[in-house]
Design a protein around this motif. Sequence first.
Motif, PDB file in Angstrom:
ATOM      1  N   VAL A   1       0.828  -1.213   0.000  1.00 19.99           N
ATOM      2  CA  VAL A   1       0.000   0.000   0.000  1.00 19.99           C
ATOM      3  C   VAL A   1       0.859   1.258   0.000  1.00 19.99           C
ATOM      4  O   VAL A   1       0.625   2.187  -0.781  1.00 19.99           O
ATOM      5  CB  VAL A   1      -0.942   0.005   1.227  1.00 19.99           C
ATOM      6  CG1 VAL A   1      -1.709   1.332   1.306  1.00 19.99           C
ATOM      7  CG2 VAL A   1      -1.911  -1.167   1.175  1.00 19.99           C
TER       8      VAL A   1
ATOM      9  N   GLU B   1      -6.852  -1.525   7.827  1.00 21.87           N
ATOM     10  CA  GLU B   1      -7.125  -1.332   6.396  1.00 21.87           C
ATOM     11  C   GLU B   1      -8.199  -0.266   6.173  1.00 21.87           C
ATOM     12  O   GLU B   1      -8.134   0.487   5.190  1.00 21.87           O
ATOM     13  CB  GLU B   1      -7.557  -2.664   5.768  1.00 21.87           C
ATOM     14  CG  GLU B   1      -6.426  -3.673   5.612  1.00 21.87           C
ATOM     15  CD  GLU B   1      -6.115  -4.461   6.868  1.00 21.87           C
ATOM     16  OE1 GLU B   1      -5.252  -5.345   6.811  1.00 21.87           O
ATOM     17  OE2 GLU B   1      -6.746  -4.194   7.935  1.00 21.87           O
TER      18      GLU B   1
ATOM     19  N   GLU C   1      -7.531   3.039   3.911  1.00 26.29           N
ATOM     20  CA  GLU C   1      -8.340   3.339   2.719  1.00 26.29           C
ATOM     21  C   GLU C   1      -9.057   4.676   2.863  1.00 26.29           C
ATOM     22  O   GLU C   1      -9.234   5.405   1.877  1.00 26.29           O
ATOM     23  CB  GLU C   1      -9.339   2.222   2.445  1.00 26.29           C
ATOM     24  CG  GLU C   1     -10.038   2.380   1.112  1.00 26.29           C
ATOM     25  CD  GLU C   1     -10.524   1.080   0.512  1.00 26.29           C
ATOM     26  OE1 GLU C   1     -10.985   1.123  -0.659  1.00 26.29           O
ATOM     27  OE2 GLU C   1     -10.461   0.029   1.180  1.00 26.29           O
TER      28      GLU C   1
ATOM     29  N   ILE D   1      -6.651   7.247   1.845  1.00 28.14           N
ATOM     30  CA  ILE D   1      -6.500   7.270   0.383  1.00 28.14           C
ATOM     31  C   ILE D   1      -7.652   8.033  -0.255  1.00 28.14           C
ATOM     32  O   ILE D   1      -7.458   8.914  -1.108  1.00 28.14           O
ATOM     33  CB  ILE D   1      -6.445   5.830  -0.172  1.00 28.14           C
ATOM     34  CG1 ILE D   1      -5.179   5.123   0.318  1.00 28.14           C
ATOM     35  CG2 ILE D   1      -6.506   5.830  -1.697  1.00 28.14           C
ATOM     36  CD1 ILE D   1      -5.166   3.634   0.051  1.00 28.14           C
ATOM     37  N   ILE D   2      -8.876   7.721   0.161  1.00 29.73           N
ATOM     38  CA  ILE D   2     -10.067   8.317  -0.448  1.00 29.73           C
ATOM     39  C   ILE D   2     -10.206   9.789  -0.083  1.00 29.73           C
ATOM     40  O   ILE D   2     -10.453  10.640  -0.951  1.00 29.73           O
ATOM     41  CB  ILE D   2     -11.325   7.539  -0.026  1.00 29.73           C
ATOM     42  CG1 ILE D   2     -11.302   6.119  -0.608  1.00 29.73           C
ATOM     43  CG2 ILE D   2     -12.594   8.267  -0.474  1.00 29.73           C
ATOM     44  CD1 ILE D   2     -12.380   5.202  -0.077  1.00 29.73           C
TER      45      ILE D   2
ATOM     46  N   THR E   1       0.030   5.841  -3.052  1.00 26.67           N
ATOM     47  CA  THR E   1      -0.095   4.395  -2.854  1.00 26.67           C
ATOM     48  C   THR E   1       0.631   3.641  -3.959  1.00 26.67           C
ATOM     49  O   THR E   1       0.951   4.193  -5.017  1.00 26.67           O
ATOM     50  CB  THR E   1      -1.573   3.942  -2.876  1.00 26.67           C
ATOM     51  OG1 THR E   1      -2.150   4.246  -4.161  1.00 26.67           O
ATOM     52  CG2 THR E   1      -2.374   4.619  -1.779  1.00 26.67           C
TER      53      THR E   1
ATOM     54  N   ASN F   1       0.440   0.523  -6.753  1.00 25.47           N
ATOM     55  CA  ASN F   1      -0.652   0.061  -7.611  1.00 25.47           C
ATOM     56  C   ASN F   1      -1.427  -1.115  -7.016  1.00 25.47           C
ATOM     57  O   ASN F   1      -2.603  -1.315  -7.323  1.00 25.47           O
ATOM     58  CB  ASN F   1      -0.113  -0.333  -8.989  1.00 25.47           C
ATOM     59  CG  ASN F   1       0.368   0.860  -9.792  1.00 25.47           C
ATOM     60  OD1 ASN F   1      -0.080   1.987  -9.570  1.00 25.47           O
ATOM     61  ND2 ASN F   1       1.276   0.628 -10.722  1.00 25.47           N
ATOM     62  N   SER F   2      -0.770  -1.877  -6.165  1.00 25.20           N
ATOM     63  CA  SER F   2      -1.399  -3.051  -5.568  1.00 25.20           C
ATOM     64  C   SER F   2      -2.224  -2.729  -4.330  1.00 25.20           C
ATOM     65  O   SER F   2      -2.733  -3.639  -3.660  1.00 25.20           O
ATOM     66  CB  SER F   2      -0.325  -4.075  -5.190  1.00 25.20           C
ATOM     67  OG  SER F   2       0.639  -3.494  -4.313  1.00 25.20           O
TER      68      SER F   2
ATOM     69  N   SER G   1      -5.210  -1.404  -3.600  1.00 23.97           N
ATOM     70  CA  SER G   1      -6.616  -1.788  -3.489  1.00 23.97           C
ATOM     71  C   SER G   1      -6.775  -3.272  -3.179  1.00 23.97           C
ATOM     72  O   SER G   1      -7.511  -3.659  -2.265  1.00 23.97           O
ATOM     73  CB  SER G   1      -7.364  -1.433  -4.777  1.00 23.97           C
ATOM     74  OG  SER G   1      -8.735  -1.766  -4.675  1.00 23.97           O
TER      75      SER G   1
ATOM     76  N   LEU H   1      -5.580  -4.034   0.425  1.00 26.59           N
ATOM     77  CA  LEU H   1      -6.519  -3.578   1.444  1.00 26.59           C
ATOM     78  C   LEU H   1      -7.753  -4.474   1.495  1.00 26.59           C
ATOM     79  O   LEU H   1      -8.256  -4.809   2.576  1.00 26.59           O
ATOM     80  CB  LEU H   1      -6.923  -2.135   1.177  1.00 26.59           C
ATOM     81  CG  LEU H   1      -5.827  -1.093   1.391  1.00 26.59           C
ATOM     82  CD1 LEU H   1      -6.249   0.258   0.848  1.00 26.59           C
ATOM     83  CD2 LEU H   1      -5.475  -0.980   2.875  1.00 26.59           C
ATOM     84  N   HIS H   2      -8.243  -4.865   0.327  1.00 24.78           N
ATOM     85  CA  HIS H   2      -9.420  -5.746   0.282  1.00 24.78           C
ATOM     86  C   HIS H   2      -9.115  -7.098   0.911  1.00 24.78           C
ATOM     87  O   HIS H   2      -9.932  -7.644   1.667  1.00 24.78           O
ATOM     88  CB  HIS H   2      -9.891  -5.922  -1.157  1.00 24.78           C
ATOM     89  CG  HIS H   2     -10.505  -4.690  -1.736  1.00 24.78           C
ATOM     90  ND1 HIS H   2     -10.880  -4.587  -3.063  1.00 24.78           N
ATOM     91  CD2 HIS H   2     -10.802  -3.487  -1.172  1.00 24.78           C
ATOM     92  CE1 HIS H   2     -11.379  -3.380  -3.283  1.00 24.78           C
ATOM     93  NE2 HIS H   2     -11.344  -2.702  -2.153  1.00 24.78           N
TER      94      HIS H   2
END
Length: 255
Positions: A32, A181, A185, A188-189, A195, A197-198, A200, A203-204
Amino acid sequence: MPSADSSGQADGNLQEKVFDFMLEIMEMLAAVIPNGLVGLDSTVVRTRGGGVAVTVEPSEELGLRLDIDGAETFRLIVQYRLVLSPVSHLVSVDRSTFKVNVHGSARPLFTVDYLRDSGSDVPSAHYNVHAERQDMTDALIATGGRRCGKIYQKRVAKGDMPRFGDVHFPTGGHRFRPCLEDVLEMMIIEFGIDTVNSASAALHEGRRRWRVRQLAAAVSDDPMTAVAELDRLGFDVIPREGTEVSPRLDRLTAL
């Protein structure tokens, strides 16, 4: 690996499980946060009851560095106190703190806390927003003498005004509280931190792993509700002889 302090060695099983816990978090953070400053340190401590716990926090003294366009903007302070559950024999969070500071400030924007033994007047899982709003201060000054109002009134008498950041907002109790997480997130939002590229996917996966574990713990709090729902879905669940199925009302009713 966890290091022992002068009070003695931690149970080896706890140390091994804590190492796995730390590895999971560091792998998630590395997927992240692009600056690579994602190391965690651990320390063995003695609990008040004479047991053993392990604290986990970032290797960076000021916390995890969160950048925007490559410039340091925030610090995310992550702290866990972990114990070995006597029931499940799994690593269990005794307390945790996720705290976001603006770069250069010692006062957090907000904190997300969990305290297994928080007392009656503080939610076990809660967040505090450290902002200034006069009408909130006025409302806290006007509180009566019950519960937290006693604390506010004593502070006012000493000339110390209560603040917005003193209020604890509950966030789902022991089982349904936010995870690390979720905080990342949100950053981030809402703030657009840099971040990888990996991010998302990482975090999921971390959130899925957290919620699966919390779901299992919630089932252990109220097995018969889980049995009823599985029956509704078409499963037959037959408890073994001698299985304890009483709900844990302390967990189901805790703020």
